[in-house]
Design an enzyme around this catalytic site. Structure first.
Site, PDB file in Angstrom:
ATOM      1  N   THR A 123       0.517  -1.286  -0.439  1.00 48.55           N
ATOM      2  CA  THR A 123      -0.160  -0.369  -0.111  1.00 48.55           C
ATOM      3  C   THR A 123       0.573   1.335   0.013  1.00 48.55           C
ATOM      4  OG1 THR A 123      -1.991  -1.265   1.538  1.00 48.55           O
ATOM      5  CG2 THR A 123      -1.697   0.939   0.937  1.00 48.55           C
ATOM      6  N   GLU A 155      -5.560 -10.395   7.545  1.00 53.44           N
ATOM      7  CA  GLU A 155      -5.358 -11.028   8.073  1.00 53.44           C
ATOM      8  C   GLU A 155      -6.628 -12.097   8.493  1.00 53.44           C
ATOM      9  OE1 GLU A 155      -2.969  -9.924  10.740  1.00 53.44           O
ATOM     10  OE2 GLU A 155      -2.282  -8.510   9.372  1.00 53.44           O
ATOM     11  N   GLY A 257      -8.183  -2.427  14.807  1.00 56.56           N
ATOM     12  CA  GLY A 257      -6.514  -1.781  15.135  1.00 56.56           C
ATOM     13  C   GLY A 257      -6.064  -3.008  13.624  1.00 56.56           C
ATOM     14  N   CYS A 260      -2.991  -2.395   9.474  1.00 58.12           N
ATOM     15  CA  CYS A 260      -3.692  -1.607   7.744  1.00 58.12           C
ATOM     16  C   CYS A 260      -4.665  -0.191   7.994  1.00 58.12           C
ATOM     17  CB  CYS A 260      -4.542  -2.395   7.251  1.00 58.12           C
ATOM     18  SG  CYS A 260      -3.173  -3.978   6.584  1.00 58.12           S
ATOM     19  N   LYS A 263      -2.751   2.827  10.507  1.00 61.48           N
ATOM     20  CA  LYS A 263      -1.377   2.685   9.230  1.00 61.48           C
ATOM     21  C   LYS A 263      -2.536   4.354   8.002  1.00 61.48           C
ATOM     22  CE  LYS A 263       0.511   0.075   6.627  1.00 61.48           C
ATOM     23  NZ  LYS A 263       0.273   0.596   5.513  1.00 61.48           N
ATOM     24  N   LYS A 320      -7.668  -8.632  16.239  1.00 62.51           N
ATOM     25  CA  LYS A 320      -8.974  -9.547  15.721  1.00 62.51           C
ATOM     26  C   LYS A 320      -8.675 -11.698  15.927  1.00 62.51           C
ATOM     27  CE  LYS A 320      -8.540  -9.919  10.886  1.00 62.51           C
ATOM     28  NZ  LYS A 320      -8.466  -9.924   9.479  1.00 62.51           N
TER      29      LYS A 320
HETATM   30  C1  UGA Z   1      -7.565  -4.377   6.891  1.00 64.26           C
HETATM   31  C2  UGA Z   1      -8.955  -4.896   5.203  1.00 64.26           C
HETATM   32  O1  UGA Z   1     -10.063  -5.458   5.521  1.00 64.26           O
HETATM   33  C3  UGA Z   1      -8.271  -5.785   3.871  1.00 64.26           C
HETATM   34  O2  UGA Z   1      -9.327  -5.417   2.406  1.00 64.26           O
HETATM   35  C4  UGA Z   1      -7.251  -4.842   3.624  1.00 64.26           C
HETATM   36  O3  UGA Z   1      -6.402  -6.254   2.384  1.00 64.26           O
HETATM   37  C5  UGA Z   1      -6.017  -4.689   4.505  1.00 64.26           C
HETATM   38  O4  UGA Z   1      -6.986  -4.384   5.340  1.00 64.26           O
HETATM   39  C6  UGA Z   1      -5.332  -4.065   4.229  1.00 64.26           C
HETATM   40  O5  UGA Z   1      -5.179  -3.596   3.478  1.00 64.26           O
HETATM   41  O6  UGA Z   1      -3.688  -4.983   4.115  1.00 64.26           O
HETATM   42  P1  UGA Z   1      -7.338  -6.698   8.202  1.00 64.26           P
HETATM   43  O7  UGA Z   1      -6.247  -5.368   8.673  1.00 64.26           O
HETATM   44  O8  UGA Z   1      -6.209  -7.567   8.076  1.00 64.26           O
HETATM   45  O9  UGA Z   1      -7.720  -5.991   6.650  1.00 64.26           O
HETATM   46  O10 UGA Z   1      -8.593  -7.131   8.939  1.00 64.26           O
HETATM   47  P2  UGA Z   1      -9.704  -6.480   9.000  1.00 64.26           P
HETATM   48  O11 UGA Z   1     -10.398  -7.671   9.098  1.00 64.26           O
HETATM   49  O12 UGA Z   1     -10.913  -5.568   8.269  1.00 64.26           O
HETATM   50  O13 UGA Z   1     -10.275  -5.865  10.414  1.00 64.26           O
HETATM   51  C7  UGA Z   1      -9.610  -4.508  11.641  1.00 64.26           C
HETATM   52  C8  UGA Z   1     -10.169  -4.828  12.171  1.00 64.26           C
HETATM   53  O14 UGA Z   1     -11.744  -3.358  12.833  1.00 64.26           O
HETATM   54  C9  UGA Z   1      -9.870  -5.364  13.085  1.00 64.26           C
HETATM   55  O15 UGA Z   1      -9.406  -4.813  14.266  1.00 64.26           O
HETATM   56  C10 UGA Z   1     -11.399  -5.230  13.772  1.00 64.26           C
HETATM   57  O16 UGA Z   1     -11.355  -6.040  15.184  1.00 64.26           O
HETATM   58  C11 UGA Z   1     -12.039  -4.819  13.252  1.00 64.26           C
HETATM   59  N1  UGA Z   1     -13.251  -4.139  12.853  1.00 64.26           N
HETATM   60  C12 UGA Z   1     -13.834  -4.950  11.940  1.00 64.26           C
HETATM   61  C13 UGA Z   1     -14.602  -3.868  13.527  1.00 64.26           C
HETATM   62  O17 UGA Z   1     -14.326  -3.315  14.565  1.00 64.26           O
HETATM   63  N2  UGA Z   1     -15.693  -4.098  13.252  1.00 64.26           N
HETATM   64  C14 UGA Z   1     -16.155  -4.587  12.370  1.00 64.26           C
HETATM   65  O18 UGA Z   1     -17.714  -4.318  11.346  1.00 64.26           O
HETATM   66  C15 UGA Z   1     -15.165  -5.186  11.742  1.00 64.26           C
END
Ligand code: UGA
Length: 447
Positions: A123, A155, A257, A260, A263, A320
């Site tokens: 990114t 992830e 958190g 990604c 940041k 997560k």
């Molecule tokens: C995120 C994006 O979802 C991906 O599409 C992207 O490729 C990635 O960043 C990146 O840029 O590399 P990721 O960081 O693995 O992926 O995790 P997510 O599943 O998106 O969750 C991110 C955070 O949001 C976690 O802390 C999760 O608990 C929180 N979250 C997610 C919530 O608090 N509520 C929700 O409804 C969904």
């Protein structure tokens, strides 16, 4: 040999690079992976995967003969045509993305010359492609093309996200480069968005920033729900049924958190600022996310009073479930706040063994089971929604504890079962009185 028929190179075997490499190999390509970390490369040569990602071991085992791991740019550049760049771009002190690792890759590949196509997976700020092309020109390098192919994997669901993506975004300076990238992914059935390099770069940032905005939005709705007696879980269900809104990423909790969102939202804000635009909305998204972690402490104080010498159990520490990643995890701020208030903190996470990460959790006792964490505790806070916490027998938990308070930072637990065991239950934006109905409805809609 044309670039397209040679093995594919992947530079950087961090999260994105390794999953990309293994998935490319799974799709039938020969892949040469390079990393500057010799220990990591040695481990991978022996089949050891340095990250925890469901399904990745099996995929790697099945594609082992098509994967080569190296620390040599000479080997990589001799053998490969297309070179995916997946090095990290951490935040710099100014909040801009630090591109020093990308620059190093450009220098290493540039000085070896040859016919290559750099495909950016990391990114990177909008404008990076233009910068790389200008740098190659300044170095007098010709024959190296550039395309942007941002990654959208999550992830914990990375393999599925790469092999069954919602879309493939390809930004290129010329048709041939875009075609070469598209051909590599031709085994996937998905929508393809072909565009310019800056637009592809922006799609990545805008997507992450929008998802983070959705989370901060529902968290604010949750906070208002607490004041007006509404239940955010059902609000999210009702909102999500509108196809223009959709049900995903509307789970209220203690904030986002990971490596990604925090940041990338910061970097997009900074990018806008650098070009003279004040991105107000993102400021609010960031602030809401910071405060959301701290609100849990206030909630706890309402239940147990002063935290000095109180024993607090944290269930889950990773940002997560289904990952061992602690980067920007809400647990870090939460544990530190609790310690600052004088609480004694014990924590359990299936991926964080005792003795690990004293840098992140100073003064926190890590244990190997949820029931050990709750031993003698005055209150429990669920921080990460690991499935095993949904299976806890709350009457057993009660017998181990001193106090009777549960704070569910992810609205994940069966609130009826928790309250039936004699606990006070606080979710995030939930109504405790009508828990039976609200919980079952919301649980059915979890995405
Ligand atoms: C995120 C994006 O979802 C991906 O599409 C992207 O490729 C990635 O960043 C990146 O840029 O590399 P990721 O960081 O693995 O992926 O995790 P997510 O599943 O998106 O969750 C991110 C955070 O949001 C976690 O802390 C999760 O608990 C929180 N979250 C997610 C919530 O608090 N509520 C929700 O409804 C969904």
């Amino acid at each position: 040999m044309p670039a397209e028929q040679r093995p594919v190179g992947v530079i950087g075997v961090g999260y994105v690079g390794l999953v990309t490499a293994i998935c490319l190999a799974h799709l039938g390509h020969r892949v040469v992976c390079l990393d500057v970390d010799e220990v990591k490369i040695d481990g991978l040569r022996q089949g050891r995967i340095p990250i925890y990602e469901p399904g990745l071991d099996e995929l790697m085992a099945g594609a082992r003969e098509r994967l080569v791991f190296t620390i040599s740019y000479d080997e990589l550049c001799d053998r490969c045509g297309v070179l995916f760049v997946a090095v990290d771009t951490p935040p710099s002190p100014s909040g801009d993305a630090d591109l020093s690792r990308v620059e190093r890759v450009v220098r290493e590949v540039g000085r070896r010359g040859g016919d290559h196509l750099l495909v950016m997976k990391s990114t990177v700020p909008v404008g990076t492609g233009d910068r790389v092309m200008a740098e190659l020109e300044a170095l007098g390098v010709t024959g190296i093309g550039y395309a942007s192919n941002p990654e959208f994997l999550r992830e914990g669901a990375a393999v599925d996200d790469v092999l069954r993506p919602d879309r493939l975004v390809i930004g290129a300076y010329d048709e041939r480069a875009g075609d070469a990238v598209e051909a590599l992914w031709s085994g996937l059935e998905t929508e393809v968005v072909r565009t310019t390099v800056p637009t592809a770069e922006m799609i990545k940032y805008a997507s992450n920033a929008f998802l983070a905005t959705k989370i901060s939005f529902i968290n604010e709705i949750a906070n208002v729900c607490e004041h007006v007696g509404a239940d955010v879980r059902t609000v999210a269900v009702g909102m999500g049924l509108d196809h223009r809104i959709g049900p995903s990423f509307l789970q209220a909790g203690i904030g986002y958190g990971g490596s990604c969102f925090p940041k990338d939202v910061q970097a997009l804000k900074q990018l806008a600022g650098n070009s003279g635009y004040h991105f107000q909305l993102l400021n609010a998204v960031i602030e809401v996310n910071h405060l959301q972690k701290r609100r849990v402490v206030a909630k706890l104080q309402e239940r147990v009073g002063r935290l000095r010498a109180k024993r607090i159990a944290l269930l889950g520490l990773t940002f997560k479930p289904n990952t061992d990643d602690l980067r920007e995890a809400a647990s870090i701020v939460l544990a530190s706040r609790l310690r600052a208030e004088g609480a004694k903190v014990t924590a359990y996470d299936p991926m964080v063994p005792p003795g690990s990460r004293p840098d992140l959790f100073p003064g926190v006792t890590l244990v190997t089971a949820a029931l050990d964490a709750v031993e003698g505790a005055d209150a429990v806070i669920l921080v990460t929604e690991w499935p095993e916490f949904g299976l806890l027998d709350w009457s057993v938990v009660r017998d181990r504890m001193r106090g009777r308070h549960v704070i569910d930072g992810r609205n994940y637990l069966d609130a009826a079962a928790v309250t039936a065991a004699g606990f006070s239950y606080d979710g995030i934006g939930t109504v405790t009185d009508t828990l039976g109905d609200e919980t079952s409805l919301a649980a059915g809609e979890r995405s």
